[in-house]
Scaffold this active site. Sequence first.
Site, short mmCIF file in Angstrom:
data_model
loop_
_atom_site.label_atom_id
_atom_site.label_comp_id
_atom_site.label_asym_id
_atom_site.label_seq_id
_atom_site.Cartn_x
_atom_site.Cartn_y
_atom_site.Cartn_z
N HIS A 182 1.28 11.04 -1.83
CA HIS A 182 -0.02 10.83 -1.18
C HIS A 182 -0.78 12.15 -1.25
O HIS A 182 -0.49 13.08 -0.51
CB HIS A 182 0.17 10.38 0.27
N HIS B 53 0.86 -1.20 0.00
CA HIS B 53 0.00 0.00 0.00
C HIS B 53 0.89 1.24 0.00
O HIS B 53 1.86 1.32 0.76
CB HIS B 53 -0.89 -0.01 1.24
#
EC number: 3.1.4.11
Length: 830
Positions: free
Chosen positions: A350, A305
């Site tokens: 992110h 992830h």
Amino acid sequence: MASQIQKLLTTNQDLLLMQKGTMMRKVRTKSWKKLRYFRLQDDGMTVWHGRHLESISKPTFSISDVERIRKGQDSELLRYLVEEFPLEQGFTIVFNGRRPNLDLVANSVEEAQTWMRGLQLLVDLVARMNYQEQLDQMLREWFQQADRNQDSRMSFREAQRLLLLMNVEMDEEYAFSLFQEADVSQSNTLDSEEFVQFYKALTKRTEIEELFENFSSDKQKLTLLEFVDFLREEQKESDHSSDLALKLIDRYEPSENGRLLRVLSKDGFLSYLCSADGNIFNPDCLPIYQDMTQPLSHYYINSSHNTYLLGDQFCGQSSVEGYIRALKRGCRCVEVDTWDGPDGEPVVYHGRTLTSRILFKDVLATLAQYAFQSSDYPLILSLDNHCTWEQQKTMAHHLIAILGEQLLSTTLEEQLIDIMPSPEQLRGKILVKGKKLRTIEVVESDKEEEELEKDEGSDLDPASAELDMQSQPESQEQASGNKSKNKKKVMKCPMSCLLICAHVLAQAPNSIPESILLPKKFLLQSSTTILCPDLSALVVYLRTAPFCSFTHSKENYHIYDISSFSESKAKNLIREAGNEFVQHNARQLCRVYPSGLRTDSSNYNPQEHWNVGCQMVAMNMQTAGSAMDICDGLFRQNGGSGYVLKPEFLRDTQSSFNPMKPVSLYKAQILVVQVISGQRLPKVDKTKETTVVDPLVRVELYGVPEDTKQQETSYVENNGINPYWGETFYFQIQVPELAMLRFVVKDYSRTSRNNFIGQYTLPWTCMKHGETNLRLLANIPTVAPFLIQFFCLFLGYRHVSLLSKDGTSLHPASIFVYTCMQEDLDMDEP
């Protein structure tokens, strides 16, 4: 080999220069670049550094901690500083585990080459050491540490200090008696050879000697027949045990005369038990041993992830090093979050956080270089695309140009449309997982093409397209599974506007006319609404699809459609519809990702998602802990390929299995684990010489909820070198095919949480254990009441090699156990 290192230290020119020392620039960040003096120590195993030649040096790293040496051109950090330092003068020391890399810049190309060659030579030599050579090197290091006055002799005072370094606190009178026994020269000091005898006395394995003497008629050696008896009765090596015994004697008996006579001495017996052949992990499970020709959906896939992150999810560093480390661990599904970047170049980070940014093309260059170094089975690139039309075109261009032949851009020839390809068929290929404008069009023949055109409206016109109007990215919570009010709609174009949509999708967004049926505002409501056809075309077998319900997926989705679930959503579905989830995962792929609340990059337990057959359970691989230990434990098998075949009941689309209510066709099994002893456990805090650990062992079992439990030994006070527990635990297992066993060694603390020392995790299916069928004996009334006590005589004795928090070896630290399986006879434990 250890002696070879000592010889090279006096003859190899590179190592001689490294022992003199070199002033080099240590580079931590773009702004932190400081001169430091680096020197290889006389043991050839440690590099120290200080501010200058005369300053107090401190250990920087051990050669055994180094994985490899990289050129400056391969360093992400040094490439940023190319205008300041020539890349040819730089190099990177890559450590095992999660330890940050060390970037160094020498004063000249020659100095850089000297250190690169010398370090790589030592790393290669250490990697080739066998057990005895590693032990010899360790003893040499300990002797040098204890010999403070450097006279090549060890006094008793120095020996007392060494005991603390070796992690044991011993009665002074007893320690002095061992010291005197080893001092055959009666000089009140020990030379290196006498020290070896002192060490052997300290680490004497009485439990191994007792086991040896139980099978040896003369208590001195095991004959071939006696060793065969041991392998059959205790180790349950029933197949070809005579041939195996001969191989093991040839492999582990140190005496040439013993090998000729086909006997095994105590030292040979101990070497066997401490070797890979005596390890709890079955060596037959280390290479590729599973069928790799089944559909992708039939495998657990090692998944990451937010792979680009090295730290937390809010302000952590993004780096291509994250991909390198994940791929090195056997990861086969990496995540790439793309956003619009400056100068028309997409960036990876992110989104909407303070995490740093890296170029998308740099990520692809890293994948092209490292994708198949640890495994040549397919790599999945999970693309979370937030880019505008123009930068999507750039992404597509980079994917094709950089990945080249590695990129799977078309369906496989002769591959049926209703069957997913296998890992074997996709070897050496990188697959893009992402949104797609239309379904795969694969036609076996003209006749089948006509039938498809009748059944599938989307195939009537090659320009037809399916618009995925899901506005939320994959990393956010999906819609609720079974509540219609929360369902997300998948918008399809009506037949009347197919040509218009096809025309629109072939243009850049800013050129879309205002007068079309679908308003421009609606089409451009999010950066993921309209996909660039160039990028869409690269999604072949892994098209992302929003999840509505299991019934909806079964009726509307194809086998190549893949849905993603947050951990909390997946947990709810497991509780509410466990069997439906199993059937769904037998038919198509799914991906589970950590909760958005895990801003610290912590992990969830992957086991509960594997229990329903979820293939891609994405982990924050930068964060150590029990969850990553379980993940690493599962994927340690099958050649570290990143693919593990699921149990048969998780590959059947008609399966009745539900992990919340497991119904076994067989009686429950009892896993018996006796924790016997520990060997050479490391200190928790190496900076405190006087502290000694108080070790205990916790045995943890993971599987279906009914099987998940743990038990713990008592602690042994002040002994990390050879603690003895001798405690036995019993675990009832309903579904052994899903069971994972974890051994955790901790340092007991009366005032705070116990400190981690080491661990080892493996699947039950990969354990090398003694196994005995008790069904027949259970039918004998006079025998049944004593079966459990009788069974304890038939055990598989194995060593468990401990790993650090980062998953790196703590050799020679281990614990000695025996394990076996028996049927649950509904009897009380003894």
